[in-house]
Design an enzyme around this catalytic site. Structure first.
Site, PDB file in Angstrom:
ATOM      1  N   GLU A 107     -13.194 114.032  60.060  1.00 10.95           N
ATOM      2  CA  GLU A 107     -14.606 113.576  59.750  1.00 10.95           C
ATOM      3  C   GLU A 107     -15.331 113.765  61.112  1.00 10.95           C
ATOM      4  O   GLU A 107     -15.212 113.202  61.952  1.00 10.95           O
ATOM      5  CB  GLU A 107     -14.869 112.317  59.267  1.00 10.95           C
ATOM      6  CG  GLU A 107     -14.294 112.059  57.745  1.00 10.95           C
ATOM      7  CD  GLU A 107     -14.501 112.784  56.747  1.00 10.95           C
ATOM      8  OE1 GLU A 107     -15.710 113.549  56.924  1.00 10.95           O
ATOM      9  OE2 GLU A 107     -14.030 112.843  55.727  1.00 10.95           O
ATOM     10  N   CYS A 118     -15.268 103.927  53.405  1.00 11.32           N
ATOM     11  CA  CYS A 118     -14.701 104.593  54.386  1.00 11.32           C
ATOM     12  C   CYS A 118     -15.678 104.883  55.380  1.00 11.32           C
ATOM     13  O   CYS A 118     -15.611 104.726  56.718  1.00 11.32           O
ATOM     14  CB  CYS A 118     -13.918 106.135  54.294  1.00 11.32           C
ATOM     15  SG  CYS A 118     -12.364 105.958  53.244  1.00 11.32           S
ATOM     16  N   HIS A 143      -9.437 111.710  57.026  1.00 10.46           N
ATOM     17  CA  HIS A 143      -9.215 111.422  55.423  1.00 10.46           C
ATOM     18  C   HIS A 143      -8.057 112.076  55.207  1.00 10.46           C
ATOM     19  O   HIS A 143      -7.530 113.125  55.748  1.00 10.46           O
ATOM     20  CB  HIS A 143     -10.298 111.871  54.721  1.00 10.46           C
ATOM     21  CG  HIS A 143     -11.263 110.973  54.205  1.00 10.46           C
ATOM     22  ND1 HIS A 143     -12.616 110.904  54.559  1.00 10.46           N
ATOM     23  CD2 HIS A 143     -11.047 109.826  53.693  1.00 10.46           C
ATOM     24  CE1 HIS A 143     -13.199 110.039  54.216  1.00 10.46           C
ATOM     25  NE2 HIS A 143     -12.557 109.174  53.332  1.00 10.46           N
TER      26      HIS A 143
END
Lengths: 216, 216, 216, 216
Positions: free
Chosen positions: D81, D144, D167
């Site tokens: 991310e 998250c 992820h």
């Protein structure tokens, strides 16, 4: 009594350096467990030739069960094919640079053959073992479908030999080279999936009656 | 000389309040242009009954061209189906709450029929007109495939009647109610797409030879 | 009292002959209805230049509402962007052949700006009107996000000017040229969608409180 | 000199019996190789509480590198991310049945934080090792992203501690229970992927300059 099983996997095609179908199949070479003896063969990714090699392997091994295995790059799960259709319509060239368009595979053959494997029981057993799987209603119109059709055509007078086709996803290392995020499956899971498919094909009479179709 | 065309579209199913297939088909009721006369019929989304209504419509209209149209929710383009297979395997119940699993449509019928429409020419003409379209290798195993198979079976001895099946996406208002982003197509584009399909089916002898298959 | 609205759309990029964002925006040139006056501008698909043209347009029109519109080829619905991030990371070159990688858009700017449009109310109104729409959590890292970020940065001291970014799908004629089936939307629906977005932005204070996020 | 690494993974959520993030993270408990010491923690899938547990773990372990790991069901590859945004907008309830909609995570916090991990170097190393991976521009708006934002907020004054979020897809056994074919990854590949991410985060100063963005 031993059930003789023939597994085939294709050589690499479409610029891939590896074909997961062959990698998974050859891992089962010489696999034996009670009541099952497995033979494996690599098929060229070439219209016509692939079917010739398959027929020679059937003649040589006299199998009770035949499962041809191919790569379905982009699919997310192990797909057990339901039907082979009598058409070659290639979106890309085969490994001899031939791209057939709308040619019947067997000029006077039927439009299609259904797999004689217990496709629902195989999908059920794969899922029960924690491996994602589904029935597929199309094996495409390239060399995979070509081999699947020729397999069923060859065995059309031998209803006791169960046969069909299984597509498997890319390996992780293939997906890692794709430009966009692409599904894959570990080789060990593919190999385990094929073991389960073989065991189920050897053990199950008829098939499970469990929905596995699509609205479209 | 006039070519008589029969178009069918289904009633809504699977909790949808509308079926784009019927909306698009009924917009062409009474459409006439030089050399073409179009009849339309709605089909129930019911195994068996749908085929009965279709056969009555064929008897009543004696068409030269038959195109059955169905909704393929989730598909992004107009898909011209290549092949109908002899199996009912319903992932959901039909509109009479029947969910057939792995039943042959015609017990002694062939495994499949190919569409006799010029499927490649239709896809080519649609794209040339700016409408996204492709050949599909599977019409599923629900009522759409059922009607497609029965259509081809009914016409098996009438090779001069060209027939087949076209799937269309959701309408925008259907996609707007889906929980996840879902492809759709405007009704006007669907109607124009069907006009093009009809004209092409009436005009083209044989078919174009243009790749339209898949590797899987 | 009239609300002044500035709509921008990009010129074509990435070898497309057309950009649906500009086609939809320019259809609204001179659109007037009670209380709303709309100005439109085309933006070059060029890092830096696009923001310069945008700022000139803001200076020239002194808008109360600014909506920048861009093409998101492959998306299926109208997506209202939530957030612009301070990074240029171009997967392709812009229209001056520049491909910035991991450059901040504004070196000392904040990491991100949220849109100040009522994004939930716009999505709600679009769906209620039968147009598929959703909130998007990323506008990418190419010229669309660049313009979106610069738009919000330019207006950071003017909280009463509401601004944001909307992505729209391919037009059908663009999808018709893609190698694989690809979602699209009719131009008329895009134009209607922008009208609804403008009216909602002009009418709604604050925003609706309605879930529009993602687990990932 | 040893680099201390903190890895976190969530407990199961959304009716899943297992969370691959925790399975992969806990497999690395006590992992030591030259220069690296790893601590692991499970986080509750609860807004607020998850961040509390994370902060306690940071206080207790004083890490040089923190990687929070979460499940992204449906994604096909390991996604590193890029950015955490200051919003909770939950599409489903968390494990305490709370569903926050459009609440800032830190009321006066910045709109976003960028990961300080070498995200491009990690993706590059994963692909080089044959594991499919990509940069993601959104971590969603659920727990998250909440944890990712709180992680970066907590460390905002400690620029030498590198931190971020990764992820991972469903495990095969999770995908096997989905109604539609869904991508997955073997646990061993996830664990190996995290090892590579940790090693890369420990070894690389700055980051690679390699395109990893999206047009939208």
């Amino acid at each position: 009594m031993t059930t003789t099983v023939l597994l085939t996997g294709f050589e690499p095609f479409n610029q891939q350096p590896i074909n997961p179908a062959w990698e998974a199949v050859r891992a089962l070479e010489g696999w034996r467990e009670e009541g099952i003896a497995v033979h494996v063969r690599q098929l060229p990714c070439v219209f016509g030739d692939a079917a010739d090699v398959l027929r020679e392997a059937i003649d040589a091994t006299r199998p009770d069960v035949v499962i041809a295995v191919g790569q379905a790059g982009g699919r997310a799960d192990i797909t057990v094919e339901r039907v082979a259709i009598n058409i070659d319509d290639a979106p890309i060239a085969d490994n001899r640079a031939v791209q057939l368009v709308d040619e019947p595979i067997v000029p006077d053959g039927p439009a299609a053959y259904f797999a004689t494997l217990p496709i629902k029981a195989i999908v059920h057993a794969l899922r029960a073992a924690g491996l994602p799987a589904s029935v597929s209603q199309t094996a495409g119109t390239f060399v995979c479908n070509h081999v699947f059709y020729q397999l069923m055509h060859t065995l059309r007078a031998q209803p006791r030999t169960r046969a069909g086709f299984i597509h498997i996803p890319f390996l992780p290392q293939q997906a890692a080279r794709q430009p966009m995020p692409t599904a894959s499956m570990a080789l060990a899971d593919m190999v385990e999936g094929l073991r389960i498919a073989v065991r189920t094909a050897c053990a199950v009479q008829g098939d499970l009656r469990e929905a596995g179709g699509g609205t479209h």
